[in-house]
Design an enzyme around this catalytic site. Structure first.
Site, short mmCIF file in Angstrom:
data_model
loop_
_atom_site.label_atom_id
_atom_site.label_comp_id
_atom_site.label_asym_id
_atom_site.label_seq_id
_atom_site.Cartn_x
_atom_site.Cartn_y
_atom_site.Cartn_z
N GLU A 492 -9.69 -0.77 -9.71
CA GLU A 492 -9.04 0.42 -10.28
C GLU A 492 -9.91 1.04 -11.36
OE1 GLU A 492 -6.83 1.59 -8.57
OE2 GLU A 492 -6.31 -0.21 -7.43
N HIS A 623 0.59 2.39 9.79
CA HIS A 623 -0.51 3.12 9.15
C HIS A 623 -0.79 4.43 9.90
CE1 HIS A 623 -1.79 -0.39 6.83
NE2 HIS A 623 -2.56 0.43 6.17
N GLY A 627 2.15 6.73 8.68
CA GLY A 627 1.46 6.89 7.40
C GLY A 627 0.36 7.93 7.54
ZN LIG Z 1 -8.79 2.06 -4.22
#
Ligand SMILES: [Zn+2]
Length: 709
Positions: A492, A623, A627
């Site tokens: 992150e 997915h 998604g």
């Molecule tokens: Zn990522």
């Protein structure tokens, strides 16, 4: 009505760091409708203005179109961004309700912007101008493409059909995922004998006993409630119950039963997704054709880094060839492990045995107990190591700035990022700990403020939200992280670096904005690689009580466990990626082949154990059917190729030579971290690496030896 005369609540200030604690669900419900009305009026004014200019043959300028359009988008992003942020990190029933109450209006307004014919014509006119620089061109082209994909350029009845089929597609996706949810919920199995739960760790048994309690099952041996030790235990298909059983459950027949129930979810009866899959694929092809593409894959790839299907297929094929021999060896090892442990029936390894014997073999080979390594990774030390690394690589310093900005929870930390000359260039929030009661799971980076200028020419510095869900501290212990949690934090932080170190002046392309979806994981996965860099890891990993360094042996185990079963895992990803790609480019009803049959053909070269008859994995492949990954599943591997190759640039020099390391670090910062979405990712990568990306580094990092090495 003049809305600006009204007192502005904290939710509507629209600039600066939000005053999180002052924003209430009441504000959201009171202010958002008026706020949207105000924005809509501004938007209509802009539409009229550009329409007049177009009719009068006046030139459309960047500042006359893109700046006001951005300001509208940015105010919407700021205000709705705060609501979504609070909904994710300080969730209460009231905020959740306010969020879902307002969301449809936000979606509707976004659609209105995205489908505005006036804005579209103005963008086309602006795009024809010669004075634009490369970044401006990229921004306009991306905007036009996104509007085109919403059908803005279609007319009359074609547009009507397009819109109604878009709605139908949305409905189908919702039904698809509801069917999976229902099918998952509908299946469960009561276990009452010890022989059925053999091998399961206490934590897994606890979850199963808890489920039995919720289900209303009665306890055994006179007790009214099920207990972890005595049961009964209720098995189910959701991940927290499915995975531990497949990994640790010694009862092979039950593993088979559970596997078959799981892999055939939503493939029969009331919850059959097979028809839905065909309809989704059929409609997507039709929609893509209406927009001028050959098929859905072509549409999907038009806004990605990959140039075309062939390029993706080639990359996947290179990885497949490299992974196949490794995967074969891995499977053989699993087979001998099973034989040595007394399995005599053939085949020794069935699909429901893979997780189980992998776990056994992993323990035998590495004897790695992730839990026992936690004391070496207290959060403050991990942060210090991460900041030191950033200083070494990118010449930035990071210092705590708690108290300089409002926060939404007492555990949230605030940091300041300075450039080498001491100037502050960015800030970020770190909300590290899990709070199951009111914080969404998972980890993410989001933008609080993007780099740019306000209307009054004030400079705005980027501010990032870094959100993790790691083990919280206790009264007498800091947050002791698992190695996975350390990797997540680095990941992150990598996204955060791209947001914070941007030098792009156009906010539409600064940071992660306008970066192609298949390239956006480059900086994050790049940072993950450093967790296994010897100097970095040893610098971080010191026992929180004794200060003792992580033993070298443990470091080596961590390092070698990283490539454990990498061949099988890679094949699995390739199998999914190719299936997704071919279904969205080649499949149609006239082929005389069902999507499932097509998948089985692909499995011939991408799996070692072919899918069993009961395997209806496609019916749960949310997915791509429910998604955002349709014809985009390949992005996982694509981005890994980029990040591995980028990291390899550091491996190719002597890590002891700090000048060399800093030289490459500076180049990484000046290209990949600074240029964001201002140029094509190919160009940016080339500026960093001096050449296009290749699969060599990923193949090496995965532990697949090639002939050339
Ligand atoms: Zn990522």
């Amino acid at each position: 009505m003049n809305y600006s005369n009204k007192r502005k609540s904290s939710l509507l200030i629209g600039k600066g760091i939000p005053d999180f604690q002052k924003i209430t669900p009441k504000d959201i419900n009171n202010d958002l409708p008026d706020f949207l009305k105000e924005l809509e009026e501004e938007f209509s004014e802009l539409e009229n203005k550009v329409d007049k200019s177009l009719k009068a043959n006046q030139t459309i300028t960047w500042s006359g179109l893109m700046n006001p359009l951005h300001q509208i988008n940015e105010r919407l992003r700021w205000t709705w961004g705060v609501v979504c942020h609070l909904n994710a990190v300080c969730n209460t029933p009231e905020i959740r309700e306010a969020h879902s109450l307002q969301q449809p209006e936000i979606v509707r307004f976004n659609n209105r912007i995205g489908q505005s014919k006036h804005i579209h014509s103005a963008l086309c006119a602006l795009n024809r101008q010669k004075k634009l620089d490369e970044t401006q061109k990229r921004i306009i082209e991306a905007e036009l493409r996104s509007m085109n994909h919403r059908g803005v350029a279609l007319n009359g009845s074609v547009q009507q059909v397009f819109n109604s089929e878009s709605e139908r597609l949305a409905e189908l996706s919702t039904s698809f995922s509801n069917n999976i949810l229902d099918a998952t919920k509908d299946w469960s199995l009561l276990l009452t004998k010890k022989s059925q739960i053999n091998g399961l760790p206490t934590r897994a048994l606890q979850i199963l006993a808890e489920s039995a309690k919720e289900y209303g099952d009665l306890g055994q041996e006179g007790s009214d409630i099920p207990t972890t030790e005595k049961g009964p235990w209720r098995l189910g298909l959701d991940m927290p119950r499915y995975i531990p059983f497949m990994t640790h459950g010694k009862n092979r027949d039950l593993r088979e039963l559970l596997y078959k129930a799981h892999i055939s979810r939503a493939s029969s009866g009331k919850q059959d997704n097979k028809q839905l899959i065909e309809e989704i694929l059929h409609l997507r092809t039709k929609q893509a054709k209406r927009l001028g593409y050959k098929n859905w894959a072509e549409l999907s790839i038009s806004n990605k880094m990959a140039n075309d299907i062939n390029e993706i297929e080639e990359l996947l094929e290179e990885l497949r060839l490299a992974a196949m021999p490794a995967a074969k060896k891995e499977l053989e090892k699993l087979q001998s492990c099973a034989r040595e442990n007394g399995v005599t029936e053939e085949p020794v390894i069935e699909p429901w045995d893979i997780n189980f014997w992998s776990e056994k073999l992993r323990k035998e080979q590495f004897n790695l107990d992730q839990e026992s390594l936690r004391p070496w990774f207290p959060l403050p030390q991990v942060l210090q190591g991460l900041f030191k690394l950033s200083e070494k690589l990118f010449n930035i310093t990071i210092e705590n700035a708690d108290g300089e900005a409002p926060i939404w929870h007492k555990d949230v930390q605030f940091f300041k990022v300075r450039d080498v000359d001491g100037t502050t260039i960015a800030y970020f929030f770190l909300d590290a700990f899990c709070r199951p009661a009111n914080k969404r799971g998972g980890a993410w980076m989001d933008e609080c403020l993007g780099r740019g200028k306000t209307k009054d020419d004030e400079i705005v510095l980027p501010v990032a939200y870094l959100i993790c869900n790691q083990t919280p501290p206790t009264k007498d212990k800091p947050s002791l992280m698992s190695f996975d949690e350390v990797e997540t934090l680095f990941h992150e932080f990598g996204h955060g670096l791209q947001h914070m170190l941007t030098r792009v002046d156009y906010p539409q392309a600064a940071g992660i904005n306008n970066v192609e979806w298949d390239a956006v994981e480059l900086p994050s996965q790049f940072m993950e690689n450093w967790c296994l860099d010897h100097e970095t890891l040893i610098g971080i990993a010191k026992h929180w009580k004794t200060g003792e360094s992580l033993p070298e042996k443990e470091f080596q185990k961590l390092k070698s466990s990283r490539t454990f079963n990498a061949g099988l895992a890679t094949l699995r990803q390739i199998h999914f990626a190719l299936t997704d790609l071919r279904l969205h480019s080649e499949w149609n009803a006239q082929l005389g082949l069902t999507p499932d049959e097509m998948r089985r053909q692909i499995a011939e070269s991408t799996t070692l154990i072919p899918p069993i008859e009961e395997d209806h994995f496609l019916c749960a492949f949310s997915h791509i059917f429910a998604g955002g990954y349709a014809a985009g599943y390949y992005s996982y591997k694509w981005a890994e190729v980029l990040s591995s190759d980028a990291y390899a640039a550091f491996e190719e020099i002597r890590s002891s030579n700090i000048t060399e390391v800093q030289c490459i670090g500076k180049r990484f910062r000046d290209t990949i971290l600074s240029l964001g979405g201002s140029k094509s990712p190919q160009e940016i990568f080339k500026e960093f690496r001096g050449r296009a990306a290749t699969t060599n580094a990923l193949i090496r990092h995965s532990g697949f030896t090639t002939n050339s090495e």
